[in-house]
Design a protein around this motif. Sequence first.
Motif, PDB file in Angstrom:
ATOM      1  N   VAL A 108       0.990  -0.997   0.001  1.00  0.00           N
ATOM      2  CA  VAL A 108      -0.070  -0.152  -0.172  1.00  0.00           C
ATOM      3  C   VAL A 108       0.457   1.414   0.127  1.00  0.00           C
ATOM      4  O   VAL A 108       1.393   1.899   0.629  1.00  0.00           O
ATOM      5  N   ASP A 109       0.880   2.275  -0.820  1.00  0.00           N
ATOM      6  CA  ASP A 109       0.811   3.511  -0.753  1.00  0.00           C
ATOM      7  C   ASP A 109       0.534   4.457  -0.176  1.00  0.00           C
ATOM      8  O   ASP A 109      -0.452   4.685  -0.024  1.00  0.00           O
ATOM      9  N   VAL A 110       1.750   4.704   0.567  1.00  0.00           N
ATOM     10  CA  VAL A 110       1.209   5.143   2.005  1.00  0.00           C
ATOM     11  C   VAL A 110       0.154   6.884   1.212  1.00  0.00           C
ATOM     12  O   VAL A 110      -0.965   7.282   1.601  1.00  0.00           O
ATOM     13  N   GLU A 111       1.230   7.178   0.304  1.00  0.00           N
ATOM     14  CA  GLU A 111       0.657   9.080  -0.253  1.00  0.00           C
ATOM     15  C   GLU A 111       0.269   9.269  -1.000  1.00  0.00           C
ATOM     16  O   GLU A 111      -1.327   9.603  -0.824  1.00  0.00           O
ATOM     17  N   ARG A 112      -0.326   7.486  -2.246  1.00  0.00           N
ATOM     18  CA  ARG A 112      -1.429   7.350  -2.939  1.00  0.00           C
ATOM     19  C   ARG A 112      -2.632   6.805  -2.383  1.00  0.00           C
ATOM     20  O   ARG A 112      -3.379   7.260  -3.643  1.00  0.00           O
ATOM     21  N   ALA A 113      -2.024   5.645  -1.450  1.00  0.00           N
ATOM     22  CA  ALA A 113      -3.137   4.473  -2.010  1.00  0.00           C
ATOM     23  C   ALA A 113      -3.699   5.471  -0.004  1.00  0.00           C
ATOM     24  O   ALA A 113      -5.410   5.316   0.098  1.00  0.00           O
ATOM     25  N   LEU A 114      -3.128   4.645   0.776  1.00  0.00           N
ATOM     26  CA  LEU A 114      -3.149   4.650   2.427  1.00  0.00           C
ATOM     27  C   LEU A 114      -4.446   6.246   2.570  1.00  0.00           C
ATOM     28  O   LEU A 114      -5.421   6.280   3.280  1.00  0.00           O
ATOM     29  N   PHE A 115      -3.704   7.485   2.477  1.00  0.00           N
ATOM     30  CA  PHE A 115      -3.500   8.414   2.723  1.00  0.00           C
ATOM     31  C   PHE A 115      -5.450   9.039   2.232  1.00  0.00           C
ATOM     32  O   PHE A 115      -6.411   9.753   2.799  1.00  0.00           O
ATOM     33  N   PRO A 116      -5.698   8.760   0.911  1.00  0.00           N
ATOM     34  CA  PRO A 116      -6.819   9.020   0.725  1.00  0.00           C
ATOM     35  C   PRO A 116      -8.174   7.897   0.693  1.00  0.00           C
ATOM     36  O   PRO A 116      -8.822   8.340   0.673  1.00  0.00           O
ATOM     37  N   ALA A 117      -7.552   7.019   1.079  1.00  0.00           N
ATOM     38  CA  ALA A 117      -8.715   5.388   1.843  1.00  0.00           C
ATOM     39  C   ALA A 117      -9.145   6.505   2.666  1.00  0.00           C
ATOM     40  O   ALA A 117     -10.063   6.868   3.078  1.00  0.00           O
ATOM     41  N   LEU A 118      -7.933   6.261   3.414  1.00  0.00           N
ATOM     42  CA  LEU A 118      -8.327   6.833   4.532  1.00  0.00           C
ATOM     43  C   LEU A 118      -9.528   9.044   5.441  1.00  0.00           C
ATOM     44  O   LEU A 118      -9.922   8.841   5.549  1.00  0.00           O
ATOM     45  N   ARG A 119      -8.819   9.659   4.102  1.00  0.00           N
ATOM     46  CA  ARG A 119      -9.536  10.823   3.871  1.00  0.00           C
ATOM     47  C   ARG A 119     -11.152  10.295   3.350  1.00  0.00           C
ATOM     48  O   ARG A 119     -12.267  11.753   3.342  1.00  0.00           O
TER      49      ARG A 119
END
Length: 860
Positions: free
Chosen positions: A202-213
């Motif tokens: 899971v790419d933190v900036e491209r995938a994880l952060f957007p999913a949480l937001r």
Amino acid sequence: MRVASISIGIGNYKDRNYRESTAQLKHAQSDAKAFSKYAQGADDDKTDMSARHKSLIDREANLIELRSASEAISSAGNLDLFMLYLSGHGEPGSEIGGGWFCLFDAEGGLPSLTANLIDEVLRKVKAANTLLIIDCCFAEAVISTSRFFTLLGSSRSRLAIASARTDQRSWEDEDLKRSLFSDVLIRSLSVGSAVADAHGYVDVERALFPALREQVPLLASSRKAARQEPVTLGIAAEGLRLPTVVAASLGRPLSISEAVRAGVRRTLLAGLIAAATALVGLELFVYHLAVDVSGAIVVRPGLKETFGLQPLHVFPPIDTGIRLEQVARQNDEGVKRLADGRLWGFRTHLDADGLRTWLAAEETMLGRRARQSIDVFARSTMSQFKPDDDTPPLLEAGFLSLLNKADPTAVGRSLYPRDLKVGVPCEADARRVLDFTLFSSSSEVFAADASWIEFTAPRAPDERTSRLSELLRLAAYRSQAEKDDAIREREFRSFATAVVRFFRDSGDEQAFSDSLRLQLSSDRRGWCALHAVFVAALVQPASYSHEAEQELWRVLLTYDRNKQGDIATAAQTLAGLALSFVARVRDLDQESIIRLAKAIDESGADFDLDLPMPSLFREIGSTRGYPEPLEALLESKLEASKKEFDFTDLAVAKLLACAKSLASDRRERFRDWLQKNTERNRTQFEFQTALGCASATGPLEQHQLKVLLDHLSPESRFPPPSVGYRGGTVITSNGDAAAAALGQYLQRYPLPNDQIEQLVNIAISRPDLEGRQGMLRGLAQRWYSKDEESAEPIVRRLSRAVSDSRRMTLEVEVAADHISSLPANVKERTLGALLARWQQETEPEIRMALAKLLGTTRVH
């Protein structure tokens, strides 16, 4: 990946207000334990895990224990990733001081774990990547004053996410048995995650952060009828990817619906992998020919039907350099097959000449001239061109003569059997003797013929003299019949360039001069006279050439601006041009140069006017420099009082800056003048040219360089219009002068890559740009080393340009300029290595580019 973590979860606080209020936390402890298990599962180093992964639950979660945990981790050696997870209560604090996370012993209204303390913990642990996760009410306020995430230092990334904004609560849910934020976080990092890539990361900036937001606000709205919006911050030099782990290991087994979805995803993923493998296989082993939007024929990977299905490709398309208009007009079937994508084959196959088979497939569609050039450059075939229909194959002849170590004269006869004969005597009345075969062709055709005549001229003095005499009479005959002044001047430049090369490449200049003197005695008559006098001005001995030079001066100095205005006669214009070419070869008579300057000054003409005498004066300065009295004269005009619309100082500044040499003290005074006058003249193109020339003797000041960079305009990629729709003169301001000046600057000093690429784009788009050769020379200085054999760097650059034939052409020009400047021994080794590489090369586009480079080097 070597990981360390500290996971804090607090529900049972010391303070009753936190412990027993309606906001009591029930799942913070289990959330922290689940995250700690995730961190351990993500850690590839399974030794001494307890020293690197610390869980601080309830009473243990105090500042002393937190500092102790960070101290222990800091002594655990190099880390790829450190994660700090905080789950508990938070306080918003003040707008200036920020909020804080509440540790176990926090008291209401008193700061606990502030941003400064968090920064202290994070700085103590040396890790390439740092990830902070805060799950508490008002979480944004906790990190609002953090300084840790503003500079990378030696790290690769420093990232953080807060579960809610400064004015929002962070919610738990009894059905989920977690906080909303941690539920989305754990799901996203579990095997089967919807945001994981095909490899389970899971790419933190491209995938994880957007999913949480995205997901947390949806859960808060649907389950709590409230707003909760995670906030992210941080900086990174490269992406951070986290592995997924089995959900059961995080304290929460998959539900039946999740298991079904995971199975469906695995099936779909397997299908996608199979389809992607098939597409990649096609791209690796198959090609097809197509026409792109610009009309260029390109070689694309895979089949036509599959090419558009892929956003990315294993290989870039190859621009063959052939355009649709070069396809034989009668070859309708070939055009149809090209349009339908039926011209395809296997990338791994080679033809009988050891080349990729797409070249042979392309050749079947082309006209004769294009096929013959390809045969020469790709296969070294000695193919005969048609002089009545084809441009002289100059580069082809240069390449073959270098490859076969053959005499260009013999190669020329085989490739292009054209015998030039001008049957009109110089003393004949040319107005009555009309030979349309000699003057009906364009000036471009004449320029190509002049270059061909020189390059293929025999070395034997008498034969070479005869060849030059024929060219002289051809040029002179066309000149006397031409009515367009611009065309006449352009053709004389082509003739003069060829003449200079006749002398340079003669082998024995003395013997050639002896032979020429005899021939010139008959050519210096009638309408041949002026062209013959120019040739005589280059002939040895010096007494002979000096007498011819004086004759040219006499013709030029008959110009009288008071009587003629700004319109010179054809003879005066050509005499000035002739002297400028003589100045490129040797020094001119100093007294005549002083007379020239005096005549210009007395006529009231500006030194930058496009008239024969000022043009010659500028050329003398740039190629030879000025006599000392003229340097003093020019310097005096720099400080002379100015009238309105008087730009004499700018014209003089350009002359002094571009002069071949100046006395050192005068050079220093001039550079001081440039320094003082930069701001006032920053928009003047003459001043920009002066800055470029001045960079030859020392670096520019930063504000001077900025003047040039600020005027580097996208408009320079297009030729400026000279007239408007109704025929009126158009005066435009573009960046041509700045681009040419930066090209000169680049010859000695570096520029950032993005600015170099701007110059590259201008050089590609503007082959007509004045000063373009200086730009090519500057690019050669930046791209190559003069002290070592350059074949491999050249081939690497050519290989990177296969997708753009215009870029490839520029790369060939720059490499040719570089090779021409090499010391003789290094140049010989480089050419030998390039020839060997041509023989081994299997990629047609690279092989043909190498052939054109070798041909260009041999010819020029």
